[in-house]
Design an enzyme around this catalytic site. Structure first.
Site, short mmCIF file in Angstrom:
data_model
loop_
_atom_site.label_atom_id
_atom_site.label_comp_id
_atom_site.label_asym_id
_atom_site.label_seq_id
_atom_site.Cartn_x
_atom_site.Cartn_y
_atom_site.Cartn_z
N ARG A 102 -74.38 -33.63 28.99
CA ARG A 102 -75.64 -34.25 28.58
C ARG A 102 -76.79 -33.24 28.51
O ARG A 102 -77.62 -33.32 27.60
CB ARG A 102 -76.00 -35.39 29.54
N ASP A 114 -88.37 -49.42 31.09
CA ASP A 114 -87.27 -48.50 31.33
C ASP A 114 -87.85 -47.10 31.44
O ASP A 114 -88.89 -46.79 30.84
CB ASP A 114 -86.23 -48.55 30.21
#
Length: 295
Positions: free
Chosen positions: A57, A158
């Site tokens: 990632r 979020d």
């Protein structure tokens, strides 16, 4: 790739990905720093076995900056504590696994609860990801409240700003939407045509109920106020340690109405973490001291 470009197990470097060649150098010290930084930044606890995930990632961020060593990337972050790159770092290490009406049993309970509510209904989706959960909540409010749904609001937050951008767009692959009940698909989605073939967009009457806000649950101040009829905090607490979970639960309590509901994920159990909430049913909680919550 030359031999000198392959990470080797010397000087603390990591070669724990089997025989796969890697063009970026991730040392044990680098991985330890990453675990510490994401815990401090977002409360996320990364286990030892997440090294390959971290590599894959964050590799995109290193390549974006033309770097080959994770240590150089981490030094860049350290030199710029207020840089936008911290947002990209956090986004990269945030997991966004979601679906429309995930954990289906929660939504009939929400519908039954809000149908009895007095006044405008407010629901908080505390880990909104790419929007499937808050839109599922908004659809449920339409079904349960009828014309009263126009007054309802869903606050969706979020930490991952990229996920929130996709959520605001409200556009999803048709394959994902087809899994829903046919009546819901017709009522709540618009099918794309032409260049949008294969996509479906949430209808305006659904999206207008939802407000998306970037928010870190570890932030000292939250950009929202209660009271809420329900809070959805599902499948996010599992990434926090028990101390962080307890602190967040304590902060949820004053934001809920006295009879409000807290929805947890299927693998989460708050009963042994905090005395603020008591289990009502399958991963659904209410305030343990309803009278004490009236402030």
């Amino acid at each position: 790739m030359t031999q000198s470009q392959v990470p080797v197990a010397e000087s603390g470097q990591w070669s724990g990905l089997g025989h796969l060649e890697r063009d970026l150098v991730l040392t044990d010290e680098d991985f330890s720093r990453i675990r510490q930084l994401i815990y401090q930044r977002a409360g996320i606890v990364l286990a030892e076995h997440k090294r390959e995930m971290v590599y894959s990632r964050l590799a995109k961020r290193l390549r974006h900056h033309g770097m080959t060593r994770f240590s150089d990337y981490l030094e860049k972050l350290a030199r710029q504590p207020d840089a936008r790159e911290w947002e990209a770092f956090t986004n990269a290490l945030t997991t966004n696994l979601t679906a429309f009406f995930r954990e289906m049993h929660h939504f009939p309970l929400l519908a039954e609860h809000v149908a009895k509510a007095n006044g405008p209904v407010r629901v908080w989706s505390a880990a909104a990801s790419t929007g499937e959960e808050p839109y599922s909540i908004a659809m449920t409010l339409h079904e349960a409240l009828g014309a009263r749904a126009r007054e309802a609001r869903v606050v969706a937050t979020d930490i991952d700003t990229e996920a929130l951008a996709r959520a605001r767009a409200g556009v999803y692959p048709v394959e994902q939407v087809r899994k829903l009940d046919e009546n819901r698909v017709r009522r709540f989605f618009q099918k794309g045509r032409g260049q949008h073939e294969g996509l479906a967009r949430v209808r305006p009457e659904v999206s207008e109920l939802v407000e998306f806000l970037p928010m870190n649950l570890l932030a000292p101040q939250w950009p929202l106020k209660g009271p809420f009829d329900a809070i959805f905090c599902r499948n996010v607490m599992i990434y926090f340690d028990k101390q962080t979970q307890a602190r967040i639960l304590e902060r949820f309590a004053p934001l809920l109405k006295p009879d409000g509901l807290l929805f947890a994920g299927h693998s989460e159990n708050f009963s042994y973490i905090s005395k603020v909430f008591r289990l009502r049913g399958q991963t659904v909680y209410t305030l343990a001291d309803r009278a004490g919550s009236r402030k």
